[in-house]
Design a protein around this motif. Sequence first.
Motif, PDB file in Angstrom:
ATOM      1  N   LEU A  91      -0.016  13.572  12.115  1.00 35.00           N
ATOM      2  CA  LEU A  91       1.125  12.793  11.593  1.00 35.00           C
ATOM      3  C   LEU A  91       0.854  11.325  11.981  1.00 35.00           C
ATOM      4  N   TYR A  92       0.917  10.658  11.084  1.00 34.48           N
ATOM      5  CA  TYR A  92       0.535   9.192  10.763  1.00 34.48           C
ATOM      6  C   TYR A  92       1.240   8.240  10.500  1.00 34.48           C
ATOM      7  N   SER A  93       1.220   6.843  10.630  1.00 32.31           N
ATOM      8  CA  SER A  93       1.610   5.993   9.828  1.00 32.31           C
ATOM      9  C   SER A  93       0.493   4.953   9.191  1.00 32.31           C
ATOM     10  N   TYR A  94       0.822   4.567   7.983  1.00 29.20           N
ATOM     11  CA  TYR A  94      -0.196   3.726   7.295  1.00 29.20           C
ATOM     12  C   TYR A  94       0.385   2.732   6.585  1.00 29.20           C
ATOM     13  N   LYS A  95      -0.371   1.774   6.151  1.00 32.13           N
ATOM     14  CA  LYS A  95      -0.247   0.699   5.195  1.00 32.13           C
ATOM     15  C   LYS A  95      -1.584   0.510   4.491  1.00 32.13           C
ATOM     16  N   VAL A  96      -1.460   0.510   3.289  1.00 29.94           N
ATOM     17  CA  VAL A  96      -2.754   0.487   2.294  1.00 29.94           C
ATOM     18  C   VAL A  96      -2.596  -0.933   1.336  1.00 29.94           C
ATOM     19  N   ARG A  97      -3.879  -1.693   1.169  1.00 29.45           N
ATOM     20  CA  ARG A  97      -3.814  -3.017   0.483  1.00 29.45           C
ATOM     21  C   ARG A  97      -5.296  -2.899  -0.130  1.00 29.45           C
TER      22      ARG A  97
END
Length: 173
Positions: A91-97
């Motif tokens: 389980l993880y949080s993420y931001k992609v750019r």
Amino acid sequence: MLKASSILGLMLLAACSNNSQEGYVKHQTNYSVEENKMLRANRYLNKKDMLVVEGYIERHGLKMSLSDFGFYYRCVESGGSKKVKSGSVVLYSYKVRLIDGTPLDSSGVELAQLVVDKSDGIAGLHEGLKYFHEGDSAQFIFTPHSAYGLVGDGEKIPSRATLVYDVRIKSVQ
């Protein structure tokens, strides 16, 4: 009837044991020439993508490692408990750019879930998570080779996109 089937059986046996290619159509193709062109083009694009990533790392003063899989990664913050491995439920949080800074996607307040090496998702992320532990924050830079390839995802990720992933691993089971 028995004699005819015996003769037929012997003929089939003889035909199967014959190593000649008689009776088979051999297709002549130019695949080797085309494959060589594709390999050269792929190597060129890969090299070009890696130069862009290396320039990004240098401009931002980042200390990143190159994985055997061909993406860059770094630990931003160490948590240090359970290690992620193949089959782990993460389980993880993420931001992609995009590498130019354009935001593409994030988990927001929800957590994303991934079963390492078994769920959908980009191959680079599955491989990259295995370098880390529960509680770690990590950053990855994926060239198209280890992300969405030549065509993107058809929605948010454009074609041939080099992606910067910021990930915080909340739970490993």
